[in-house]
Scaffold this active site. Structure first.
Site, PDB file in Angstrom:
ATOM      1  N   GLU A  52       0.810  -1.235   0.000  1.00 54.18           N
ATOM      2  CA  GLU A  52       0.000   0.000   0.000  1.00 54.18           C
ATOM      3  C   GLU A  52       0.838   1.278   0.000  1.00 54.18           C
ATOM      4  OE1 GLU A  52      -2.914  -0.475   3.144  1.00 54.18           O
ATOM      5  OE2 GLU A  52      -3.890  -2.132   2.095  1.00 54.18           O
ATOM      6  N   GLU A  87      -4.895  -8.964  -0.532  1.00 53.57           N
ATOM      7  CA  GLU A  87      -5.208  -8.750   0.895  1.00 53.57           C
ATOM      8  C   GLU A  87      -6.656  -8.339   1.082  1.00 53.57           C
ATOM      9  OE1 GLU A  87      -2.387  -6.280   3.330  1.00 53.57           O
ATOM     10  OE2 GLU A  87      -4.239  -5.643   4.332  1.00 53.57           O
TER      11      GLU A  87
END
Ligand SMILES: *[C@@H]1O[C@H](CO)[C@@H](O)[C@H](O)[C@H]1NC(C)=O
Ligand SMILES: *[C@@H]1O[C@H](CO)[C@@H](O)[C@H](O)[C@H]1NC(C)=O
Ligand SMILES: *[C@@H]1O[C@H](CO)[C@@H](O)[C@H](O)[C@H]1NC(C)=O
Ligand SMILES: *[C@@H]1O[C@H](CO)[C@@H](O)[C@H](O)[C@H]1NC(C)=O
Length: 514
Positions: free
Chosen positions: A250, A355
């Protein structure tokens, strides 16, 4: 004839030796149920080989069914107007890589807190033939928020660009690697492990901090590439081969300081340069040149930027990139059509969901919500969306968490398909566990998605559906019924299979492909 009878007898006999073990149900007020595993009992499910002319059905429902199994017979299709799902195995889409979850420090610490028999039950539940048959795992390189402290490898000496003191952590040695060993022992197929860095040691970063807004210091671009290669070497030497790496977890979090935990920010220009000049050549010129390089590893919205736009700045990065990772957390707001910015322009690059978890938003008061069917449904709808847009797999987040949804050094507690109750020495399999299993167990690696269409529905129906041709030459159809109980047909040429779909249920059907 005698031979056939003998074979049938053997088949039946084998089946009773390894019979399914039903869910030990515990009801939860205002929710669906959890299945409890303790030191003497844990539910199991086997995938039966469907006999010619038959189909095998597995159902889990909001009402409390968990992999309820039944067998039906195909018959000639004479009905015209019943809700029907029509299969066309000649129309083929993507090839599936797999399904799995994450071995974080926290997952491994919770696993290790159980007595050995329950440790085995937990790993078997996910990876064995009696369980969900997961074949992928994602794991952090060093710490992430699901650790009991923020850390990285080679924290000292400072400014050690040559990484002269790169050693695995106690978390690797005592928790994660033992959990991996246990997984690799029971897994039926090769487990593809994907490794991801959340934050490098702070001396590589502009803000000298694990969290907050940061970028990599330009003088450490090569060190950060080597940091990945060293992890691959160490884990391989420890008996855990690495299949792929992502190019930082991220990156938007680290750029905008959106998360108060381990992160590293990237702009798309800098990321492209790093892949083209450092990470790509470092991996491809090493002994581990076949390790997949997966970029993105962030929310859906970032894909057109961190892939398509990044390539405008660094076109050569493309030759190093195998695929793109995508996270779950904004999927309720960003439609899956965004994937077409890659699937249409670069059909040779895969997209993989890397995820997902429920309970992560600040407004969700219950981090762990035992028995929640709503959370299982959220997983199911998302997996349907992703696979129907040609994603090649779906990896969940922590394989297990504690009753609070941790541990998490940054207080970022969330839910997991398995919740461990260390005090009572048992664990709970959440509805999300079964949601994952209806896909992971029945869509083995190298299955191909095929066309399925809905016929004779009067109103827009409440069905979600998907179908695959598996390497065992069977067809697997998965259906989510978000409405009341209903009878439908599956049609394959002139034959039909009639199914009763329970209310708010997920059903997997498997039959031989002829
Ligand atoms: C374990 O669970 C089984 C099935 O629910 C139950 O019969 C048994 O009493 C439990 N054992 C312990 C030690 O709690
Ligand atoms: C269950 O729902 C009822 C009605 O909404 C509510 O009064 C009750 O407090 C809930 N129970 C729990 C344990 O959440
Ligand atoms: C190497 O790292 C360890 C921690 O893993 C640390 O205790 C030690 O001081 C470091 N060595 C040097 C020379 O900095
Ligand atoms: C690191 O950043 C966090 C905010 O993300 C801040 O609370 C903390 O004090 C910082 N630590 C150091 C050592 O500067």
């Amino acid at each position: 004839m005698k031979f056939t009878v003998f074979v049938l007898f053997l088949f039946t006999h084998t089946n009773t030796l390894f019979a399914d073990k039903p869910c030990a149900i515990r009801s939860i007020a205002n929710q669906s149920v959890v299945c409890v595993c303790n030191s003497t009992y844990c539910d199991e499910v086997l995938r039966d080989q469907p006999a010619p002319g038959t189909f095998v059905v597995y159902t889990s429902s909001s009402g409390g069914l968990r992999f309820k199994k039944s067998v039906g017979q195909w018959s000639y299709d004479q009905t015209c107007c019943k809700l029907t799902l029509e299969l066309d195995p000649s129309k083929k889409y993507q090839r599936i890589e797999g399904f799995g979850g994450a071995v974080t420090d926290s997952a491994a610490i919770n696993w290790k807190s159980l007595p050995p028999v329950l440790q085995d039950y937990l790993v078997n539940s996910y990876f064995s033939e009696n369980g969900l048959e997961y074949n992928m795992v994602r794991t952090p390189i060093g710490g992430c928020d699901f650790s009991t402290r923020p850390y990285a490898y080679n924290e000292l000496p400072l400014d050690d660009g040559g990484l002269t003191n790169y050693t695995l952590s106690p978390e690797d040695i005592f928790y994660k690697i033992p959990m991996f060993k246990s997984i690799l022992k029971v897994a039926k197929t090769t487990v593809h492990v994907i490794a991801t860095t959340w934050s490098p040691p702070v001396w590589m970063k502009s803000n000298h901090n694990y969290s907050g807004s940061s970028q990599l210091k330009p003088q450490y671009y090569q060190s950060y590439a080597d940091y990945h290669l060293k992890f691959i070497e160490k884990y391989t030497a420890a008996g855990v081969p690495i299949w792929g790496i992502t190019t930082t977890n991220e990156p938007i979090n680290g750029l905008l300081s959106l998360a108060k935990f381990n992160s590293l920010g990237w702009t798309m220009q800098e990321m492209g340069k790093w892949i083209e000049h450092n990470l790509g050549p470092t991996i491809r010129n090493s002994k581990f040149k076949n390790v997949k390089i997966i970029t993105g590893d962030d929310q859906r919205i970032t894909i057109p930027y961190w892939f398509n736009v990044m390539l405008i700045y660094s076109p050569k990065a493309l030759e190093y990139i195998d695929g793109i990772g995508v996270h779950y957390y904004t999927d309720k707001f960003i439609p899956p059509a965004i994937f077409e910015s890659v699937t249409l322009t670069h059909p040779d690059k895969f997209i993989l969901a890397t995820e997902a978890c429920e309970g992560s938003f600040p407004w969700e008061k219950s981090k762990v919500l035992l028995g929640s069917w709503a959370r299982a449904k959220a997983y199911i709808i998302d997996i349907f969306q992703d696979l129907n847009y040609n994603l090649v797999g779906w990896i969940d987040w922590n394989l297990c968490l504690d009753m609070e949804g941790g541990p998490n050094w940054a207080g970022n507690f969330v839910d997991s398909p398995i919740i461990v109750d260390k005090e009572r020495q048992e664990f709970h399999k959440q509805p999300m566990f079964y949601a994952m299993g209806h896909f992971s167990k029945f869509i083995p690696r190298n299955s191909i998605r095929i066309k399925i269409t809905e016929k004779h529905s009067i109103l827009p129906s409440s069905l979600h559906k998907i179908a695959f041709l598996t390497p065992k030459n069977t067809i697997v159809v998965i259906i989510y019924n978000d409405g009341n109980a209903k009878s439908i047909n599956i049609r394959n040429k002139k034959h039909k299979a009639t199914l009763l779909l329970e209310a708010h249920s997920i059903t997997t059907v498997e039959y031989p492909h002829t």
